[in-house]
Design a protein around this motif. Structure first.
Motif, PDB file in Angstrom:
ATOM      1  N   ASP A 308       0.856  -1.179   0.000  1.00 19.07           N
ATOM      2  CA  ASP A 308       0.000   0.000   0.000  1.00 19.07           C
ATOM      3  C   ASP A 308       0.899   1.239   0.000  1.00 19.07           C
ATOM      4  OD1 ASP A 308      -2.418  -1.305   0.002  1.00 19.07           O
ATOM      5  OD2 ASP A 308      -2.587  -1.365   2.184  1.00 19.07           O
ATOM      6  N   PRO A 309       0.379   2.388  -0.463  1.00 14.52           N
ATOM      7  CA  PRO A 309       1.199   3.616  -0.465  1.00 14.52           C
ATOM      8  C   PRO A 309       1.586   4.032   0.957  1.00 14.52           C
ATOM      9  CG  PRO A 309      -0.742   3.851  -1.878  1.00 14.52           C
ATOM     10  CD  PRO A 309      -0.933   2.590  -1.082  1.00 14.52           C
ATOM     11  N   LEU A 310       2.837   4.452   1.122  1.00 12.66           N
ATOM     12  CA  LEU A 310       3.339   4.953   2.400  1.00 12.66           C
ATOM     13  C   LEU A 310       3.514   6.466   2.297  1.00 12.66           C
ATOM     14  CD1 LEU A 310       6.161   2.339   3.060  1.00 12.66           C
ATOM     15  CD2 LEU A 310       3.785   2.249   3.807  1.00 12.66           C
ATOM     16  N   PRO A 311       2.788   7.253   3.107  1.00 17.23           N
ATOM     17  CA  PRO A 311       2.903   8.716   3.027  1.00 17.23           C
ATOM     18  C   PRO A 311       4.346   9.183   3.221  1.00 17.23           C
ATOM     19  CG  PRO A 311       1.035   8.070   4.386  1.00 17.23           C
ATOM     20  CD  PRO A 311       1.808   6.815   4.107  1.00 17.23           C
ATOM     21  N   LEU A 312       4.719  10.234   2.496  1.00 16.35           N
ATOM     22  CA  LEU A 312       6.071  10.773   2.533  1.00 16.35           C
ATOM     23  C   LEU A 312       6.097  12.168   3.144  1.00 16.35           C
ATOM     24  CD1 LEU A 312       7.326   9.733  -1.020  1.00 16.35           C
ATOM     25  CD2 LEU A 312       8.141   8.802   1.157  1.00 16.35           C
ATOM     26  N   ARG A 313       7.230  12.522   3.755  1.00 16.00           N
ATOM     27  CA  ARG A 313       7.429  13.879   4.272  1.00 16.00           C
ATOM     28  C   ARG A 313       8.928  14.146   4.310  1.00 16.00           C
ATOM     29  NH1 ARG A 313       9.383  13.610   9.411  1.00 16.00           N
ATOM     30  NH2 ARG A 313       9.106  11.628  10.504  1.00 16.00           N
ATOM     31  N   TRP A 314       9.283  15.423   4.280  1.00 12.88           N
ATOM     32  CA  TRP A 314      10.674  15.840   4.468  1.00 12.88           C
ATOM     33  C   TRP A 314      10.913  16.074   5.952  1.00 12.88           C
ATOM     34  CZ3 TRP A 314      13.914  15.523   0.477  1.00 12.88           C
ATOM     35  CH2 TRP A 314      13.392  15.597  -0.824  1.00 12.88           C
ATOM     36  N   ASP A 315      12.009  15.542   6.499  1.00 12.12           N
ATOM     37  CA  ASP A 315      12.296  15.795   7.908  1.00 12.12           C
ATOM     38  C   ASP A 315      13.148  17.060   8.042  1.00 12.12           C
ATOM     39  OD1 ASP A 315      14.947  15.157   7.368  1.00 12.12           O
ATOM     40  OD2 ASP A 315      14.907  13.238   8.432  1.00 12.12           O
ATOM     41  N   HIS A 316      13.512  17.407   9.279  1.00  9.91           N
ATOM     42  CA  HIS A 316      14.234  18.649   9.538  1.00  9.91           C
ATOM     43  C   HIS A 316      15.652  18.640   8.969  1.00  9.91           C
ATOM     44  CE1 HIS A 316      11.001  20.211  11.954  1.00  9.91           C
ATOM     45  NE2 HIS A 316      11.034  19.176  12.781  1.00  9.91           N
ATOM     46  N   ASP A 317      16.168  17.454   8.641  1.00  8.90           N
ATOM     47  CA  ASP A 317      17.502  17.345   8.073  1.00  8.90           C
ATOM     48  C   ASP A 317      17.476  17.309   6.550  1.00  8.90           C
ATOM     49  OD1 ASP A 317      18.784  17.253  10.591  1.00  8.90           O
ATOM     50  OD2 ASP A 317      18.256  15.121  10.785  1.00  8.90           O
ATOM     51  N   GLY A 318      16.292  17.538   5.959  1.00  3.00           N
ATOM     52  CA  GLY A 318      16.181  17.519   4.509  1.00  3.00           C
ATOM     53  C   GLY A 318      16.178  16.133   3.919  1.00  3.00           C
ATOM     54  N   ARG A 319      15.798  15.140   4.704  1.00  2.00           N
ATOM     55  CA  ARG A 319      15.712  13.766   4.239  1.00  2.00           C
ATOM     56  C   ARG A 319      14.257  13.409   3.974  1.00  2.00           C
ATOM     57  NH1 ARG A 319      19.966  10.209   6.134  1.00  2.00           N
ATOM     58  NH2 ARG A 319      18.359   8.668   6.630  1.00  2.00           N
ATOM     59  N   LEU A 320      14.020  12.676   2.904  1.00  2.00           N
ATOM     60  CA  LEU A 320      12.674  12.224   2.582  1.00  2.00           C
ATOM     61  C   LEU A 320      12.423  10.901   3.285  1.00  2.00           C
ATOM     62  CD1 LEU A 320      10.172  12.923   0.845  1.00  2.00           C
ATOM     63  CD2 LEU A 320      11.157  11.496  -0.964  1.00  2.00           C
ATOM     64  N   VAL A 321      11.371  10.849   4.093  1.00  2.00           N
ATOM     65  CA  VAL A 321      11.122   9.646   4.887  1.00  2.00           C
ATOM     66  C   VAL A 321       9.688   9.176   4.678  1.00  2.00           C
ATOM     67  CG1 VAL A 321      12.824  10.239   6.644  1.00  2.00           C
ATOM     68  CG2 VAL A 321      10.462  11.002   6.928  1.00  2.00           C
ATOM     69  N   ALA A 322       9.507   7.864   4.764  1.00  2.00           N
ATOM     70  CA  ALA A 322       8.182   7.257   4.738  1.00  2.00           C
ATOM     71  C   ALA A 322       7.596   7.340   6.139  1.00  2.00           C
ATOM     72  CB  ALA A 322       8.270   5.805   4.278  1.00  2.00           C
ATOM     73  N   SER A 323       6.347   7.785   6.240  1.00  2.00           N
ATOM     74  CA  SER A 323       5.759   8.053   7.555  1.00  2.00           C
ATOM     75  C   SER A 323       5.610   6.798   8.395  1.00  2.00           C
ATOM     76  CB  SER A 323       4.400   8.739   7.390  1.00  2.00           C
ATOM     77  OG  SER A 323       4.553  10.003   6.799  1.00  2.00           O
ATOM     78  N   ARG A 324       5.303   5.665   7.757  1.00  2.00           N
ATOM     79  CA  ARG A 324       5.126   4.427   8.510  1.00  2.00           C
ATOM     80  C   ARG A 324       6.491   3.789   8.718  1.00  2.00           C
ATOM     81  NH1 ARG A 324       0.745   0.934   5.491  1.00  2.00           N
ATOM     82  NH2 ARG A 324       1.559  -0.602   6.949  1.00  2.00           N
ATOM     83  N   GLN A 325       7.147   4.206   9.771  1.00  2.00           N
ATOM     84  CA  GLN A 325       8.545   3.813   9.982  1.00  2.00           C
ATOM     85  C   GLN A 325       8.723   2.341  10.282  1.00  2.00           C
ATOM     86  OE1 GLN A 325      11.378   5.944   9.646  1.00  2.00           O
ATOM     87  NE2 GLN A 325       9.745   6.953   8.524  1.00  2.00           N
ATOM     88  N   GLU A 326       7.636   1.586  10.528  1.00  2.00           N
ATOM     89  CA  GLU A 326       7.814   0.169  10.782  1.00  2.00           C
ATOM     90  C   GLU A 326       8.384  -0.574   9.570  1.00  2.00           C
ATOM     91  OE1 GLU A 326       3.300   0.612   9.880  1.00  2.00           O
ATOM     92  OE2 GLU A 326       4.900   1.705  10.876  1.00  2.00           O
ATOM     93  N   TYR A 327       8.331   0.052   8.405  1.00  2.00           N
ATOM     94  CA  TYR A 327       8.935  -0.590   7.239  1.00  2.00           C
ATOM     95  C   TYR A 327      10.457  -0.522   7.283  1.00  2.00           C
ATOM     96  CZ  TYR A 327       4.821  -1.774   4.567  1.00  2.00           C
ATOM     97  OH  TYR A 327       3.668  -2.375   4.120  1.00  2.00           O
ATOM     98  N   ILE A 328      11.028   0.384   8.067  1.00  2.00           N
ATOM     99  CA  ILE A 328      12.474   0.534   8.142  1.00  2.00           C
ATOM    100  C   ILE A 328      12.962  -0.162   9.386  1.00  2.00           C
ATOM    101  CG2 ILE A 328      14.374   2.189   8.178  1.00  2.00           C
ATOM    102  CD1 ILE A 328      12.584   4.228   6.898  1.00  2.00           C
ATOM    103  N   ARG A 329      13.526  -1.349   9.214  1.00  2.00           N
ATOM    104  CA  ARG A 329      13.890  -2.166  10.368  1.00  2.00           C
ATOM    105  C   ARG A 329      15.373  -2.065  10.660  1.00  2.00           C
ATOM    106  NH1 ARG A 329      10.633  -7.023   7.522  1.00  2.00           N
ATOM    107  NH2 ARG A 329       8.545  -6.206   7.812  1.00  2.00           N
TER     108      ARG A 329
END
Length: 329
Positions: A308-329
């Motif tokens: 399913d699509p994972l919402p994206l956002r830019w963090d304070h360090d200018g990195r693009l991250v997927a909002s559902r962090q459980e995918y990043i283990r």
């Protein structure tokens, strides 16, 4: 729910949007093959549609391998679809030709197909683009198991000067100090008419720690451009050897992707691990999101279905991250 097929593995994909309908084009191969690795020799391109990126209607196969001797004699691999300014739709895809049934040697070629409605496709023999010296490694160079030249992604020139093609490739280098594994680059070609293409120097330099940079995509998230590509853990090289791979993001510098200097791939950051792969940025009614295929399951086996699509956002360090962090283990 994820997009999946009961009797086939599904992996790399690309999309086109017309009105309220999302058209998904995906690679698939039958599970009856037994070994998921055999899917690469048996891939064809399927088509599905959705109005919400979640529920999908499958329309079956739209492109498959060609006759013996053709550049797609073994399989049809990853590409991209976009509206042709001359009318209809155009798909650039990868033709794969394995040289023998029991060897991994494989030659890849960028090919094209056209459609009036996104449902029925016919191959267009006017486009056949192959890796070539002086910039790109070919099979006779003998440093890699395949002639890497795949995953074409088309970008209209921001100044209106034709079109750009981004391609997964490897650099041809005579530098004896450069690790042969560490030659992955984003190849570049240009066209004024979408039919005739001129190969240009790569957009990135070798030696950045990637044996290959797969399914490249230039996208925009909240007004900022980003290059997305995939490289799994087993294909990290050089200084990145032993690290975790997956889906990567590289914010594009202010002078744009096609500026005078090569991209600094050292600044690329990981968005997901190997559990997701072949990531694409899509734009849903809720905003930009990352879509990938489910690659490695918790048991280590290949999964072969879309997430399913994972919402994206830019963090304070200018990195693009997927909002559902459980995918990043």
């Amino acid at each position: 729910m994820t997009f999946s097929l009961p009797d086939s593995w599904v992996w790399d994909f690309w999309t086109a949007v017309e009105g309220d309908t999302v058209h998904l084009f995906y690679l698939h191969a039958p599970k009856s093959l037994g070994d998921p690795e055999l899917r690469h020799r048996n891939a064809s391109i399927g088509h599905a549609t959705s109005t919400d990126w979640i529920e999908w209607t499958d329309h079956g196969r739209v492109l498959e391998h060609g006759a013996a001797g053709e550049p797609d004699a073994s399989a049809t691999w990853t590409g991209s679809v976009f509206r042709d300014p001359n009318g209809g739709w155009r798909m650039f895809y990868t033709g794969s030709r394995f040289l023998s049934p029991d060897a991994s040697a494989n030659v890849e070629t960028v090919l094209a197909a056209v459609s009036e409605d996104l449902y029925a496709w016919r191959k267009d023999p006017s486009t056949r683009l192959s890796a070539a010296a002086p910039w790109y490694e070919t099979l006779p160079d003998g440093t890699w198991r395949e002639e890497a030249w795949r995953d074409p992604w088309i970008v209209e020139d921001p100044a209106g000067d034709g079109w750009h093609m981004l391609i997964t490739a490897r650099a041809r280098s005579l530098d004896p100090d450069l690790d042969p594994e560490d030659r992955g680059v984003i190849a570049h070609a240009r066209s004024q008419d979408l039919l005739s293409w001129t190969i240009a120097p790569p957009l990135s330099a070798p030696g950045a720690g990637f044996a290959h940079l797969e399914v490249p995509q230039l996208a925009e998230v909240d007004g900022m451009e980003v290059l997305v590509f995939s490289c799994d853990s087993t294909h990290l090289a050089g200084a990145r050897s032993g690290e975790r791979g997956g889906i990567w993001a590289l914010p594009v510098p202010t002078n744009g992707l096609f500026g005078a200097t090569p991209l600094d791939l050292g600044a690329a950051h990981l968005m997901t691990g190997d559990e997701l792969y072949a990531g694409r940025i899509v734009h849903t009614s809720d905003g930009a999101a990352l879509l990938g295929f489910e690659n490695v399951g918790e048991d280590g086996d290949f999964v072969g279905r879309l997430s399913d699509p994972l919402p994206l956002r830019w963090d304070h360090d200018g990195r693009l991250v997927a909002s559902r962090q459980e995918y990043i283990r």
